[in-house]
Design a protein around this motif. Sequence first.
Motif, PDB file in Angstrom:
ATOM      1  N   LEU A  55       4.362  -1.895  -2.742  1.00 48.95           N
ATOM      2  CA  LEU A  55       4.609  -3.248  -2.022  1.00 48.95           C
ATOM      3  C   LEU A  55       6.125  -3.619  -2.224  1.00 48.95           C
ATOM      4  O   LEU A  55       6.541  -3.795  -3.456  1.00 48.95           O
ATOM      5  N   HIS A  73      -4.005 -11.313  -7.170  1.00 51.10           N
ATOM      6  CA  HIS A  73      -4.334 -10.773  -5.660  1.00 51.10           C
ATOM      7  C   HIS A  73      -4.892  -9.415  -5.630  1.00 51.10           C
ATOM      8  O   HIS A  73      -5.882  -9.001  -5.326  1.00 51.10           O
ATOM      9  N   SER A 115      -7.294 -15.272  -0.700  1.00 48.50           N
ATOM     10  CA  SER A 115      -6.650 -15.845   0.617  1.00 48.50           C
ATOM     11  C   SER A 115      -5.428 -16.808   0.245  1.00 48.50           C
ATOM     12  O   SER A 115      -4.663 -16.575   0.879  1.00 48.50           O
ATOM     13  N   GLY A 118      -2.701 -14.626  -1.088  1.00 40.39           N
ATOM     14  CA  GLY A 118      -2.212 -13.724   0.162  1.00 40.39           C
ATOM     15  C   GLY A 118      -1.122 -14.685   1.183  1.00 40.39           C
ATOM     16  O   GLY A 118      -0.033 -14.236   1.557  1.00 40.39           O
ATOM     17  N   MET A 121       1.911 -14.669  -0.687  1.00 39.72           N
ATOM     18  CA  MET A 121       2.635 -13.479  -0.569  1.00 39.72           C
ATOM     19  C   MET A 121       3.267 -13.546   0.818  1.00 39.72           C
ATOM     20  O   MET A 121       4.187 -12.862   1.111  1.00 39.72           O
ATOM     21  N   MET A 174     -13.622 -10.405   4.955  1.00 37.21           N
ATOM     22  CA  MET A 174     -13.153 -10.158   3.687  1.00 37.21           C
ATOM     23  C   MET A 174     -12.520  -8.566   3.646  1.00 37.21           C
ATOM     24  O   MET A 174     -11.623  -8.327   2.780  1.00 37.21           O
ATOM     25  N   ARG A 181      -6.115  -0.877   7.629  1.00 34.93           N
ATOM     26  CA  ARG A 181      -5.568   0.406   7.051  1.00 34.93           C
ATOM     27  C   ARG A 181      -6.461   1.500   7.961  1.00 34.93           C
ATOM     28  O   ARG A 181      -5.979   2.532   8.352  1.00 34.93           O
TER      29      ARG A 181
HETATM   30  C1  HEM Z   1      -9.689 -11.086   0.944  1.00 34.27           C
HETATM   31  C2  HEM Z   1      -9.577  -9.576   0.770  1.00 34.27           C
HETATM   32  C3  HEM Z   1      -8.482  -8.807   0.417  1.00 34.27           C
HETATM   33  C4  HEM Z   1      -8.209  -7.926  -0.328  1.00 34.27           C
HETATM   34  C5  HEM Z   1      -9.410  -7.117  -0.790  1.00 34.27           C
HETATM   35  C6  HEM Z   1      -6.838  -7.424  -0.187  1.00 34.27           C
HETATM   36  C7  HEM Z   1      -6.449  -6.474  -0.880  1.00 34.27           C
HETATM   37  C8  HEM Z   1      -4.736  -5.991  -0.978  1.00 34.27           C
HETATM   38  C9  HEM Z   1      -4.376  -4.935  -1.612  1.00 34.27           C
HETATM   39  C10 HEM Z   1      -5.181  -3.870  -2.264  1.00 34.27           C
HETATM   40  C11 HEM Z   1      -3.219  -5.005  -1.464  1.00 34.27           C
HETATM   41  C12 HEM Z   1      -2.073  -3.919  -1.880  1.00 34.27           C
HETATM   42  C13 HEM Z   1      -1.877  -2.944  -0.643  1.00 34.27           C
HETATM   43  C14 HEM Z   1      -1.890  -1.460  -0.990  1.00 34.27           C
HETATM   44  O1  HEM Z   1      -1.672  -0.958  -1.889  1.00 34.27           O
HETATM   45  O2  HEM Z   1      -2.193  -0.805   0.110  1.00 34.27           O
HETATM   46  C15 HEM Z   1      -2.657  -6.041  -0.704  1.00 34.27           C
HETATM   47  C16 HEM Z   1      -1.422  -6.480  -0.515  1.00 34.27           C
HETATM   48  C17 HEM Z   1      -1.088  -7.569   0.319  1.00 34.27           C
HETATM   49  N1  HEM Z   1      -2.223  -8.687   0.748  1.00 34.27           N
HETATM   50 FE1  HEM Z   1      -4.125  -8.706   0.451  1.00 34.27          FE
HETATM   51  N2  HEM Z   1      -6.095  -8.335   0.210  1.00 34.27           N
HETATM   52  C18 HEM Z   1      -6.825  -9.430   1.017  1.00 34.27           C
HETATM   53  C19 HEM Z   1      -6.718 -10.439   1.753  1.00 34.27           C
HETATM   54  C20 HEM Z   1      -5.566 -11.009   2.107  1.00 34.27           C
HETATM   55  C21 HEM Z   1      -5.054 -11.967   2.840  1.00 34.27           C
HETATM   56  C22 HEM Z   1      -6.343 -12.906   3.420  1.00 34.27           C
HETATM   57  C23 HEM Z   1      -3.743 -12.004   3.026  1.00 34.27           C
HETATM   58  C24 HEM Z   1      -3.033 -12.966   3.673  1.00 34.27           C
HETATM   59  C25 HEM Z   1      -3.161 -14.355   3.805  1.00 34.27           C
HETATM   60  C26 HEM Z   1      -3.271 -10.952   2.182  1.00 34.27           C
HETATM   61  C27 HEM Z   1      -1.846 -10.592   1.959  1.00 34.27           C
HETATM   62  C28 HEM Z   1      -1.458  -9.803   1.247  1.00 34.27           C
HETATM   63  C29 HEM Z   1       0.126  -9.343   1.473  1.00 34.27           C
HETATM   64  C30 HEM Z   1       1.247 -10.058   2.009  1.00 34.27           C
HETATM   65  C31 HEM Z   1       0.050  -7.998   0.669  1.00 34.27           C
HETATM   66  C32 HEM Z   1       1.327  -7.168   0.420  1.00 34.27           C
HETATM   67  C33 HEM Z   1       1.679  -6.182   1.818  1.00 34.27           C
HETATM   68  C34 HEM Z   1       2.982  -6.089   1.851  1.00 34.27           C
HETATM   69  O3  HEM Z   1       3.860  -6.680   2.294  1.00 34.27           O
HETATM   70  O4  HEM Z   1       3.638  -4.992   1.145  1.00 34.27           O
HETATM   71  N3  HEM Z   1      -4.312 -10.324   1.858  1.00 34.27           N
HETATM   72  N4  HEM Z   1      -4.009  -6.840  -0.694  1.00 34.27           N
END
Ligand code: HEM
Length: 281
Positions: A55, A73, A115, A118, A121, A174, A181
């Motif tokens: 990240l 998160h 959420s 997220g 972020m 969710m 991915r």
């Molecule tokens: C609810 C289920 C969600 C899960 C299980 C989840 C899981 C994750 C995981 C595991 C990562 C790390 C990325 C990786 O290692 O591949 C990540 C990054 C991130 N997530 Fe989530 N996420 C969820 C929902 C959301 C939502 C709803 C948002 C936005 C509104 C969000 C925004 C982000 C952002 C901005 C990053 C950083 C990615 C980057 O810019 O490098 N996520 N998330």
Amino acid sequence: MTRFIQAQHARILNMAVTSWFVTAVIGQWIFGVYVLLFYGTATLKGHPSDWNKVLPNGYVTGDIMGNVVVGSHLLLAITIIFGGPLQLIPKVRNRMPVFHKWNGRCYILSAFVTSLSGFYMVWVRGSVGGIVQHVSISINAILIIVFAVLAMKYARARNIKKHRIWAIRLFLVMNGVWFFRVGLNFWLFMNQGIVGFNPKTFEGPFLNILSFSQYLLPLLLFELYTIAKKSPNKRFVQVVAVIVMVFIIVMAIGIFSASKSVWLPRITEVLFTNSITWTNM
Ligand code: HEM
């Protein structure tokens, strides 16, 4: 006779949907093991700056509030990935109602916190991708919150039929980030390279379409399945079953590709070496 036909249709659809669920859970749990091992190991070893190997804005020195948001998160992502599927398994639900209740409460709470973190972020910390992707993931977050409220409302009202429908919809949205991915890795595998987006900016038409498909497509498929379950039209039921099977094949290829090129190498690196050296997403 009509009952017999409906039972037959239900059997065809149940087989297709069970195969879909098993394939999805295998893929989600491989992703979950990667998140647990990579982010968990980095955090427990006291090296949260290692988050940045994946990240770009994960850990920022001095920004305690932002780091706590990202940390929560990631931590809750683990509970969501492992706990979510357990809610949908009938045997777990029936034999362990207390577990179902508490796991469900954790899931709903995680839905809200993940959420909201997220949102932070995307719009405050800044993340990869362009405005279209930021808007689409924000819609995903709004759907998560709305579906979580509805699933909880009907559980409290003991309206199990409606609770079940909203809980499945919640599970699907969710998993939007996971579908993203898997979809991306399916695309890269089929094209044997990068097509339709710029890998440096992580922007482009393919990613824009994928960022909406990550939750709209699974939701659409679920609605089709629900209609087909009640339909007396055999041809329609067969078409829906075939669409589900195609979705399974796409998902299986995406899971295979993501596991081979991203998740498993990272898992083995954490398990078998002391340092984490990879940098790609
Ligand atoms: C609810 C289920 C969600 C899960 C299980 C989840 C899981 C994750 C995981 C595991 C990562 C790390 C990325 C990786 O290692 O591949 C990540 C990054 C991130 N997530 Fe989530 N996420 C969820 C929902 C959301 C939502 C709803 C948002 C936005 C509104 C969000 C925004 C982000 C952002 C901005 C990053 C950083 C990615 C980057 O810019 O490098 N996520 N998330």
